[in-house]
Motif scaffolding. Structure first.
Motif, mmCIF file in Angstrom:
data_model
loop_
_atom_site.group_PDB
_atom_site.id
_atom_site.type_symbol
_atom_site.label_atom_id
_atom_site.label_comp_id
_atom_site.label_asym_id
_atom_site.label_seq_id
_atom_site.Cartn_x
_atom_site.Cartn_y
_atom_site.Cartn_z
ATOM 1 N N MET A 1 0.841 -1.190 0.000
ATOM 2 C CA MET A 1 0.000 0.000 0.000
ATOM 3 C C MET A 1 0.883 1.250 0.000
ATOM 4 S SD MET A 1 -2.553 1.352 2.951
ATOM 5 C CE MET A 1 -3.166 -0.307 3.154
ATOM 6 N N ILE A 2 0.532 2.195 -0.837
ATOM 7 C CA ILE A 2 1.273 3.450 -0.900
ATOM 8 C C ILE A 2 0.606 4.464 0.023
ATOM 9 C CG2 ILE A 2 2.025 5.347 -2.369
ATOM 10 C CD1 ILE A 2 2.070 3.388 -4.697
ATOM 11 N N ILE A 3 1.343 4.886 1.052
ATOM 12 C CA ILE A 3 0.852 5.913 1.972
ATOM 13 C C ILE A 3 1.650 7.169 1.669
ATOM 14 C CG2 ILE A 3 0.520 6.561 4.384
ATOM 15 C CD1 ILE A 3 0.494 3.592 5.092
ATOM 16 N N ASP A 4 1.035 8.108 0.994
ATOM 17 C CA ASP A 4 1.763 9.279 0.527
ATOM 18 C C ASP A 4 0.930 10.544 0.699
ATOM 19 O OD1 ASP A 4 -0.156 8.966 -1.441
ATOM 20 O OD2 ASP A 4 1.267 8.489 -3.050
ATOM 21 N N VAL A 5 1.473 11.642 0.251
ATOM 22 C CA VAL A 5 0.794 12.934 0.379
ATOM 23 C C VAL A 5 -0.560 12.902 -0.312
ATOM 24 C CG1 VAL A 5 0.893 15.352 -0.341
ATOM 25 C CG2 VAL A 5 2.893 14.281 0.710
ATOM 26 N N ALA A 6 -0.635 12.286 -1.468
ATOM 27 C CA ALA A 6 -1.898 12.242 -2.211
ATOM 28 C C ALA A 6 -2.987 11.535 -1.400
ATOM 29 C CB ALA A 6 -1.690 11.544 -3.556
ATOM 30 N N LEU A 7 -2.633 10.443 -0.730
ATOM 31 C CA LEU A 7 -3.603 9.737 0.098
ATOM 32 C C LEU A 7 -4.070 10.618 1.243
ATOM 33 C CD1 LEU A 7 -5.170 7.250 1.064
ATOM 34 C CD2 LEU A 7 -3.074 6.489 2.234
ATOM 35 N N VAL A 8 -3.131 11.268 1.920
ATOM 36 C CA VAL A 8 -3.514 12.137 3.036
ATOM 37 C C VAL A 8 -4.433 13.250 2.564
ATOM 38 C CG1 VAL A 8 -2.641 13.701 4.823
ATOM 39 C CG2 VAL A 8 -1.400 11.585 4.312
ATOM 40 N N ARG A 9 -4.158 13.817 1.418
ATOM 41 C CA ARG A 9 -5.036 14.871 0.880
ATOM 42 C C ARG A 9 -6.446 14.333 0.631
ATOM 43 N NH1 ARG A 9 -2.696 19.517 -0.371
ATOM 44 N NH2 ARG A 9 -0.435 19.633 -0.802
ATOM 45 N N LEU A 22 -4.953 22.965 3.535
ATOM 46 C CA LEU A 22 -3.650 23.186 4.146
ATOM 47 C C LEU A 22 -2.573 22.368 3.423
ATOM 48 C CD1 LEU A 22 -4.633 23.032 7.933
ATOM 49 C CD2 LEU A 22 -4.094 25.074 6.587
ATOM 50 N N PRO A 23 -1.352 22.866 3.382
ATOM 51 C CA PRO A 23 -0.280 22.081 2.749
ATOM 52 C C PRO A 23 0.006 20.804 3.525
ATOM 53 C CG PRO A 23 0.594 24.040 3.836
ATOM 54 C CD PRO A 23 -0.884 24.182 3.857
ATOM 55 N N VAL A 24 0.372 19.758 2.800
ATOM 56 C CA VAL A 24 0.695 18.461 3.386
ATOM 57 C C VAL A 24 2.077 18.047 2.891
ATOM 58 C CG1 VAL A 24 0.068 16.017 3.531
ATOM 59 C CG2 VAL A 24 -1.729 17.770 3.487
ATOM 60 N N ALA A 25 2.925 17.579 3.812
ATOM 61 C CA ALA A 25 4.274 17.145 3.437
ATOM 62 C C ALA A 25 4.727 16.068 4.411
ATOM 63 C CB ALA A 25 5.255 18.316 3.464
ATOM 64 N N PRO A 26 5.490 15.085 3.939
ATOM 65 C CA PRO A 26 6.017 14.069 4.860
ATOM 66 C C PRO A 26 7.002 14.677 5.841
ATOM 67 C CG PRO A 26 6.987 13.813 2.680
ATOM 68 C CD PRO A 26 5.913 14.845 2.553
ATOM 69 N N VAL A 27 7.014 14.180 7.085
ATOM 70 C CA VAL A 27 7.997 14.662 8.056
ATOM 71 C C VAL A 27 9.342 14.036 7.742
ATOM 72 C CG1 VAL A 27 6.217 14.949 9.816
ATOM 73 C CG2 VAL A 27 7.566 12.848 9.743
ATOM 74 N N ALA A 28 10.398 14.681 8.215
ATOM 75 C CA ALA A 28 11.750 14.208 7.893
ATOM 76 C C ALA A 28 12.030 12.840 8.498
ATOM 77 C CB ALA A 28 12.778 15.226 8.379
ATOM 78 N N VAL A 29 11.556 12.611 9.732
ATOM 79 C CA VAL A 29 11.734 11.316 10.393
ATOM 80 C C VAL A 29 10.339 10.754 10.627
ATOM 81 C CG1 VAL A 29 12.721 10.094 12.364
ATOM 82 C CG2 VAL A 29 13.846 12.149 11.485
ATOM 83 N N GLY A 30 9.883 9.917 9.689
ATOM 84 C CA GLY A 30 8.490 9.500 9.703
ATOM 85 C C GLY A 30 8.185 8.214 10.427
ATOM 86 N N GLY A 31 9.200 7.424 10.791
ATOM 87 C CA GLY A 31 8.979 6.188 11.513
ATOM 88 C C GLY A 31 8.644 5.031 10.597
ATOM 89 N N ASN A 32 8.615 3.821 11.173
ATOM 90 C CA ASN A 32 8.309 2.602 10.433
ATOM 91 C C ASN A 32 6.903 2.094 10.697
ATOM 92 O OD1 ASN A 32 10.965 2.290 9.278
ATOM 93 N ND2 ASN A 32 11.683 1.649 11.293
ATOM 94 N N ASP A 33 6.475 2.146 11.958
ATOM 95 C CA ASP A 33 5.165 1.613 12.315
ATOM 96 C C ASP A 33 4.043 2.477 11.771
ATOM 97 O OD1 ASP A 33 6.810 -0.027 13.708
ATOM 98 O OD2 ASP A 33 6.124 0.560 15.703
ATOM 99 N N ASN A 34 4.299 3.766 11.683
ATOM 100 C CA ASN A 34 3.320 4.718 11.165
ATOM 101 C C ASN A 34 3.997 5.642 10.165
ATOM 102 O OD1 ASN A 34 0.724 4.576 13.157
ATOM 103 N ND2 ASN A 34 2.605 4.184 14.301
ATOM 104 N N HIS A 38 3.204 16.354 7.908
ATOM 105 C CA HIS A 38 2.811 17.690 8.338
ATOM 106 C C HIS A 38 1.481 18.059 7.687
ATOM 107 C CE1 HIS A 38 6.451 19.112 10.349
ATOM 108 N NE2 HIS A 38 7.166 18.562 9.387
ATOM 109 N N ILE A 39 0.609 18.694 8.450
ATOM 110 C CA ILE A 39 -0.578 19.350 7.895
ATOM 111 C C ILE A 39 -0.486 20.802 8.329
ATOM 112 C CG2 ILE A 39 -3.094 19.428 7.780
ATOM 113 C CD1 ILE A 39 -3.161 16.557 8.758
ATOM 114 N N GLY A 40 -0.245 21.677 7.385
ATOM 115 C CA GLY A 40 -0.044 23.075 7.730
ATOM 116 C C GLY A 40 1.167 23.230 8.627
ATOM 117 N N ASP A 41 1.093 24.198 9.544
ATOM 118 C CA ASP A 41 2.214 24.451 10.446
ATOM 119 C C ASP A 41 2.073 23.767 11.799
ATOM 120 O OD1 ASP A 41 3.487 26.128 8.617
ATOM 121 O OD2 ASP A 41 2.325 27.867 9.301
ATOM 122 N N GLY A 42 0.846 23.343 12.164
ATOM 123 C CA GLY A 42 0.645 22.926 13.538
ATOM 124 C C GLY A 42 0.020 21.570 13.754
ATOM 125 N N MET A 43 -0.078 20.738 12.683
ATOM 126 C CA MET A 43 -0.725 19.437 12.851
ATOM 127 C C MET A 43 0.053 18.353 12.109
ATOM 128 S SD MET A 43 -4.786 20.379 12.479
ATOM 129 C CE MET A 43 -4.590 21.062 10.837
#
Length: 283
Positions: A1-9, A22-34, A38-43
């Motif tokens: 399964m591809i979990i990417d920015v498009a899916l989150v949007r 709001l803008p969506v971007a992967p965090v620099a250290v995203g982990g393996n289990d999850n 980023h959603i905007g500046d605060g989520m």
């Protein structure tokens, strides 16, 4: 399964339209289990990467708000409880962003002070009363439960690494950890005090994230960082600030040894795991 920015949007548009622009971007250290975005500046959006990690969603939604007021630094705060949708099969979370840099040797200016700060966090966490729930078990990947759950896996890893590690020393260390039985009162533990889950600002502990393996039980698993990140003086300061007994410390060594062994057995290039095994088995 591809979990990417498009899916989150797509998920945001479907379930949380108030945040869909709001803008969506992967965090620099995203982990393996999850997978975390980023959603905007605060989520952040936090999506389990496999079915085995799904139980953490409900747990974090239920308990993070209970824990937060008692802790000395921020932890994630749930803002939205996502449901399956947009081709994604599991529940997921929107959390408040916790600001800080990932703990590394170049971002932690004083390892001993950091160790004392982390011990203070662990002590505060252990002091939160929840009536024994959520009890350690499958949802915590058996962190907080008895080490013997991983006895067979550990011994098989020692055998597989024959000639590459001191198998006799590793076996003796593991046997000592199993013998150091836990007889204490069940308390809260985080379950994964790894550098990627610890945030710093100005070199000091500023936040703790990823409570996916948290629960209530034996807190020995929260001492693992003593051998995976701290140096010798910080390790001593951490143990003293925690006030743990020798049996708890020994079980912590067992938890650290188990993880290092299975990591090295699965990946012969895991030099950090090899160093940890050598440290743990050296007396």
């Amino acid at each position: 399964m591809i979990i990417d920015v498009a899916l989150v949007r797509r998920l945001l548009a479907e379930q949380f339209p108030q945040w869909a622009d709001l803008p969506v971007a992967p965090v620099a250290v995203g982990g393996n289990d999850n997978r975390t975005f980023h959603i905007g500046d605060g989520m952040t959006a936090r999506l389990p990467s496999a079915e085995g990690y799904v139980a953490s969603v409900e747990k974090e939604q239920r308990w993070l708000p209970v824990l937060a007021p008692h802790l000395p630094v921020p932890i994630p705060a749930p803002l939205g409880h996502g449901r399956p949708g947009a081709g994604y099969p599991w529940p997921w979370s929107v959390n408040r962003w916790v600001d800080g840099d990932t703990a590394r040797r170049d971002t932690v200016t004083d390892l001993t002070a950091f160790a004392v700060d982390l011990a203070g966090f662990a002590t505060a966490l252990q002091g939160v009363d929840t009536g024994g729930e959520p009890a350690a078990g499958r949802h915590s990947f058996w962190r907080g439960a008895a080490l013997d759950h991983y006895d067979d896996e550990t011994r098989k890893s020692i055998a597989a690494l024959d000639g590459r590690i001191d198998g006799a020393a590793a076996t003796a260390e593991w046997d000592a950890a199993l013998a150091a039985e836990w007889r204490g009162r069940p308390v809260w533990f985080h379950g994964d005090f790894a550098p990627g889950n610890l945030l710093v600002r100005a070199g000091r502990l500023a936040g703790v994230i990823d409570f996916g393996t948290s629960g209530v039980g034996d807190p020995a698993c929260d001492t693992v960082i003593a051998w995976t990140f701290l140096d010798a003086p910080a390790r001593v300061a951490f143990k003293e600030a925690l006030g743990v007994d020798d049996a708890t410390w020994q079980r912590g060594r067992g938890w650290a040894l188990w993880k290092a062994l299975i990591t090295l057995a699965q990946d012969a290039t895991a030099t950090a795991a090899a160093r940890e095994i050598a440290l743990i088995t050296r007396r």
